[in-house]
Design an enzyme around this catalytic site. Structure first.
Site, mmCIF file in Angstrom:
data_model
loop_
_atom_site.group_PDB
_atom_site.id
_atom_site.type_symbol
_atom_site.label_atom_id
_atom_site.label_comp_id
_atom_site.label_asym_id
_atom_site.label_seq_id
_atom_site.Cartn_x
_atom_site.Cartn_y
_atom_site.Cartn_z
ATOM 1 N N ALA A 17 -17.843 0.745 -0.134
ATOM 2 C CA ALA A 17 -18.411 0.717 1.634
ATOM 3 C C ALA A 17 -16.864 1.086 1.977
ATOM 4 C CB ALA A 17 -18.763 -0.596 2.178
ATOM 5 N N LEU A 21 -9.446 -2.019 4.521
ATOM 6 C CA LEU A 21 -7.773 -1.817 4.724
ATOM 7 C C LEU A 21 -6.722 -2.477 4.007
ATOM 8 C CD1 LEU A 21 -6.597 0.209 6.699
ATOM 9 C CD2 LEU A 21 -6.572 -1.526 8.777
ATOM 10 N N LEU A 24 -5.973 0.007 -1.496
ATOM 11 C CA LEU A 24 -5.950 1.316 -2.018
ATOM 12 C C LEU A 24 -7.013 1.876 -2.605
ATOM 13 C CD1 LEU A 24 -1.984 2.014 -1.708
ATOM 14 C CD2 LEU A 24 -3.669 2.012 0.268
ATOM 15 N N GLU A 158 -6.258 -16.393 1.390
ATOM 16 C CA GLU A 158 -7.052 -15.638 0.038
ATOM 17 C C GLU A 158 -7.229 -16.713 -0.956
ATOM 18 O OE1 GLU A 158 -8.102 -12.368 1.108
ATOM 19 O OE2 GLU A 158 -8.403 -12.414 3.045
ATOM 20 N N HIS A 226 -2.413 -8.787 -2.090
ATOM 21 C CA HIS A 226 -2.255 -9.729 -2.211
ATOM 22 C C HIS A 226 -0.941 -9.817 -3.125
ATOM 23 C CE1 HIS A 226 -6.746 -10.155 -1.516
ATOM 24 N NE2 HIS A 226 -6.633 -10.952 -1.273
ATOM 25 N N ASP A 228 -0.929 -11.329 -6.655
ATOM 26 C CA ASP A 228 -1.579 -11.103 -7.741
ATOM 27 C C ASP A 228 -1.344 -9.629 -7.712
ATOM 28 O OD1 ASP A 228 -3.282 -10.497 -6.501
ATOM 29 O OD2 ASP A 228 -4.741 -11.739 -7.648
ATOM 30 N N CYS A 343 -8.282 -10.790 -10.656
ATOM 31 C CA CYS A 343 -8.806 -10.281 -9.202
ATOM 32 C C CYS A 343 -10.243 -11.556 -9.516
ATOM 33 C CB CYS A 343 -8.608 -9.246 -8.613
ATOM 34 S SG CYS A 343 -7.732 -8.704 -8.240
HETATM 35 O O1 SUG Z 1 -10.646 -8.778 -0.594
HETATM 36 N N1 SUG Z 1 -11.911 -5.430 -2.123
HETATM 37 C C1 SUG Z 1 -11.298 -6.589 -3.136
HETATM 38 C C2 SUG Z 1 -10.314 -7.203 -3.998
HETATM 39 C C3 SUG Z 1 -9.925 -8.431 -4.295
HETATM 40 C C4 SUG Z 1 -8.798 -8.408 -5.019
HETATM 41 N N2 SUG Z 1 -8.264 -9.589 -5.623
HETATM 42 C C5 SUG Z 1 -7.149 -9.798 -5.650
HETATM 43 N N3 SUG Z 1 -5.970 -9.283 -5.536
HETATM 44 N N4 SUG Z 1 -7.127 -11.556 -6.119
HETATM 45 C C6 SUG Z 1 -10.631 -6.921 -1.590
HETATM 46 O O2 SUG Z 1 -9.923 -6.044 -0.520
HETATM 47 C C7 SUG Z 1 -13.675 -3.722 -1.312
HETATM 48 C C8 SUG Z 1 -15.137 -4.010 -1.261
HETATM 49 C C9 SUG Z 1 -15.307 -2.514 -0.288
HETATM 50 O O3 SUG Z 1 -14.322 -1.743 -0.030
HETATM 51 O O4 SUG Z 1 -16.252 -2.340 -0.297
HETATM 52 C C10 SUG Z 1 -12.877 -5.310 -2.109
HETATM 53 O O5 SUG Z 1 -13.295 -6.037 -0.708
#
Ligand code: SUG
Length: 412
Positions: A17, A21, A24, A158, A226, A228, A343
């Site tokens: 979806a 933001l 990328l 987070e 993040h 990580d 993640c």
């Molecule tokens: O929070 N993506 C997650 C990815 C999380 C990655 N986690 C770490 N780096 N630890 C986020 O941005 C996308 C969902 C969407 O666009 O439908 C999303 O939530």
């Protein structure tokens, strides 16, 4: 006491979806058709891969989606596609964002402390914590653990994605590093400094062994939403991009002072440009200690396809640095939402005997999970389908079937 990686099983409502933001990959794939069944199977294959390496593996259940309570509170009708998608998000799969974990050896009371993350920066993630907390309270009900609610929503948190721990051995006291961002850039800084400071206090960490470090604003602006995405740590090793921190020399010096045996492996921009690191997710790898003692990096397959990263990895394993082996894994469906191998997992250092066994994985249990996924998880979801009553019924029933198989009906 060993390190256990708890992966989030990808839920049946996994979709693209474009809600995050500053992430990328997620933004780039907005509107595409997702494949929840393939996504969950990829995640399970990664868990099995790590089991086969001799690592301890746990699993967390997907949350109940669509979240009707969240939809009701927002009085959602037609015409709010972003918020509707938020109620359907399978984002709890990224358990690195579930909580911040301080192993017992670091905490004043000798218990392992977990603080569930409030995830308030993103609406679709802000409603994860009650379901996650219920699960943490069940999995870590033993008095060896202290499970905390979220820090107040005035400070975005987070979880472990912005937290690193370095130590001579997992069970020994360590140095904990809390990485935060400062607002003002083009993308949200999702981790607030005060959230990390509050967690360090409530976990009873030794202030002398705790470091607070600002993430480089240019890293956030380049898509490292993040820490990580630009740094990873395991035992004595910190692997990071040279542009990960606002004041890298301060971070390295603070770490060396507290852990003289620390091995800091800095990947220079000239070897791997920041944009490549973020596109290929080199740092969103699982840096693990194999049973025989060597360290390995479990990387997304995208790393091998990114020339600069592939070259760096080749040189790393053929040199005499701490990373001895590299294992690429296919988590493409999660990667398209900006979620790499790291993640998808939450690290907990504990005695497995103190953990509710329903959350620990072996191959037989993976077989049982796989059978439910193969039978009940939707094959594909187009974003326009979110909101469909029939799909909602299928998704809810699929998760119920999984909980029944694992005797976890109390999470329903
Ligand atoms: O929070 N993506 C997650 C990815 C999380 C990655 N986690 C770490 N780096 N630890 C986020 O941005 C996308 C969902 C969407 O666009 O439908 C999303 O939530």
């Amino acid at each position: 006491m060993i390190e256990i990686n708890f992966d989030g099983l990808v839920g049946p409502s996994h979709n693209y979806a474009g809600l995050s933001l500053g992430n990328l990959a997620a933004t780039r794939h907005a509107g595409e058709v997702s494949h929840p069944r393939a996504a969950a199977l990829q995640g399970l294959a990664k868990m099995r891969h790590n089991l086969a390496l001799g690592l301890a593996q746990g699993v967390f259940m997907p949350l109940d989606r669509p979240n009707t309570g969240f939809a009701d509170a927002l009085a959602l009708g037609d015409g709010e596609p972003g918020l509707l998608a938020a109620t359907w998000s399978a984002s709890s799969m990224w358990t690195a964002n579930a909580a911040t974990v301080s192993p017992a050896a670091d905490c004043a009371d000798g218990r392992c402390h977990l603080s569930v993350a409030n995830l308030v920066s993103m609406p679709h993630r802000s409603h994860e914590w009650p379901g996650t907390l219920a699960q943490l309270r069940l999995a870590f009900a033993d008095p060896a653990f202290a499970v905390h609610g979220p820090v107040p929503p005035c400070f975005g948190d987070e979880g472990a994605a912005n937290h690193m721990r370095l130590t001579g051995a997992h069970a020994a006291p360590g140095v904990e590093i809390f990485v935060y961002g400062r607002p003002g850039g083009p993308f949200p800084a999702r981790q607030h400094e005060q959230a990390g400071r509050a967690i360090a206090r409530r976990h009873g960490l030794d202030p002398a062994q705790t470091i607070f470090a600002e993430q480089a604003p240019e890293a956030i602006a380049a898509g490292a939403f993040h820490n990580d995405v630009v740094a990873v740590a395991n035992e004595t090793v910190l692997l990071c991009h040279e542009r990960a921190f606002a004041e890298p020399e301060h971070v390295y010096a603070a770490l060396r002072e507290r852990l003289p045996e620390a091995q800091i492996v800095v990947v220079p921009e000239s070897d791997v440009p920041l944009a490549d690191a973020i596109a290929g997710y080199l740092f969103n790898a699982q840096l693990v200690t194999l049973p025989e003692g060597d360290m390995a990096l479990v990387v997304p397959a995208e790393c091998v396809a990114t020339a600069s990263i592939a070259g760096w990895l080749d040189r790393a394993v053929s040199g005499n640095g701490p990373i001895r082996r590299v294992f690429p894994v296919d988590v493409k469906e999660s990667m398209a939402n900006g979620g790499g191998p790291a993640c998808l997992r939450l690290r907990v250092v504990a005695d497995p005997a103190t953990i509710d066994p329903r959350f620990l994985l072996d191959d037989r249990k993976a077989d049982r999970i796989e059978a439910v996924v193969a039978e009940r998880w939707p094959e594909a979801i187009a974003p326009q389908e979110l909101g469909s009553a029939a799909l909602a019924r299928d998704v809810v029933a699929a998760r119920r079937a999984l909980l029944d198989v694992l005797d976890l009906g109390q999470l329903a």
